[in-house]
Write an enzyme that holds these catalytic residues in place. Sequence first.
Site, PDB file in Angstrom:
ATOM      1  CB  SER A  53      10.756  27.929  28.005  1.00 36.01           C
ATOM      2  OG  SER A  53      11.563  28.896  27.364  1.00 36.01           O
ATOM      3  CE  LYS A  56      13.073  26.425  24.608  1.00 37.34           C
ATOM      4  NZ  LYS A  56      12.547  27.719  25.086  1.00 37.34           N
ATOM      5  CB  SER A 113      15.487  26.441  28.360  1.00 31.94           C
ATOM      6  OG  SER A 113      14.172  26.854  28.052  1.00 31.94           O
TER       7      SER A 113
END
Length: 388
Positions: A53, A56, A113
């Site tokens: 993640s 991102k 997230s």
Amino acid sequence: MFKRLAFAFALLSSTATAALAFETQAQAAWVYDLTTQTVLMDKNADVPRPPASMSKLMTLNLLFEALRDGRYSKDTTFGVSEKAWRMGGSKMFVKPDDRPTVEELIHGIIINSGNDACVVVAEGMDGSEDEFAKTMTARAQALGMTHAHFANSSGWPDPAQVMSASDLGLLAVRLITEFPEYYPYFAMTTYSYKDRVPANSQNRNPLLKIEGGDWKADGLKTGHTEEAGYGLVGSAVQSGGRRIVFVIMGLPTDKARAEEAERIANWAFREFSMKTLAKAGTRIAEADVFLGDAPKVGLVPAQDIERLLPAAAVNGMTAEVVYKGPIMAPVTAGTPIAELVVHIPEMAEARIPLVAETDVPKGGFVKQLSTAAQVLIKRFLPADAAAS
């Protein structure tokens, strides 16, 4: 020709012991002092790894760029596709009939997230996530993230989704310095889109929970998949304004990630401090002058020389002055004519410009004739005869 003059700083101590080494259990790590632009640690930092993640952050970078360019505003709304709605993993829990705003999606990506939020952004900006991933890759390469390649917007496991620790660090520095108006989002800990987000889907950055002490964390993003392990792109700042950015990747547990992140922040702030090596205008050395009314000119820093050094010691630090000389007269005070090269154990060398301390006009006819005669003598007579 280039001339080198050895130089020793008064703050050197023959009994000091440098405190640079730091052993981390992270498989890759990169620690950067943003205030002084100094890399403090590099462990496998250029090895591409699954970023989970933490990738991102690249989705957010593209969104922030679009906001800055006026293509969207924080009130712009995007539709939610079935693909976005059905995304697994961490979510902000959007539904197909929702029209989340860009600001809500920023919250959903940073704090929750949200994989679903990333897909909404990707499809809203480029029509499909595949096209958005191509844009992410091209933009990352253009920004100097040479090891980055994206297959999706969220960090969902994919063999083609890779970034290095240095890529992530470079991206974090960009988000902090280029988008100060949006950076405060990274310090927020809770957000629930339409009251749908459970408590365990809040910001997982462990450093945001630390209170007191001599530094405060305010970003950026965690990541975890089975393949990637546990990682964190973090940033923290001291009360005086000194800021660090760091990346750790491949930790075995979330507990290990939290402990390692705190250890690294403590080490970066407490084992290094700013030292003044020389004040502006202090003569560091002298350079030879050719055909001037003085044979030498002083070399001084135009500004105070301050560098980040191990707080406990600077044993082993050396320096030299390098210039191409002799310097041809006339010389104007303040003209850069040399460099002070400082070598610090286990750190990149520092190169500081040195300028002429005073004006040195051309010498008169007699001086020039005398200099020319000396040159001819050195060139045509044997060395022992010239010296006699």
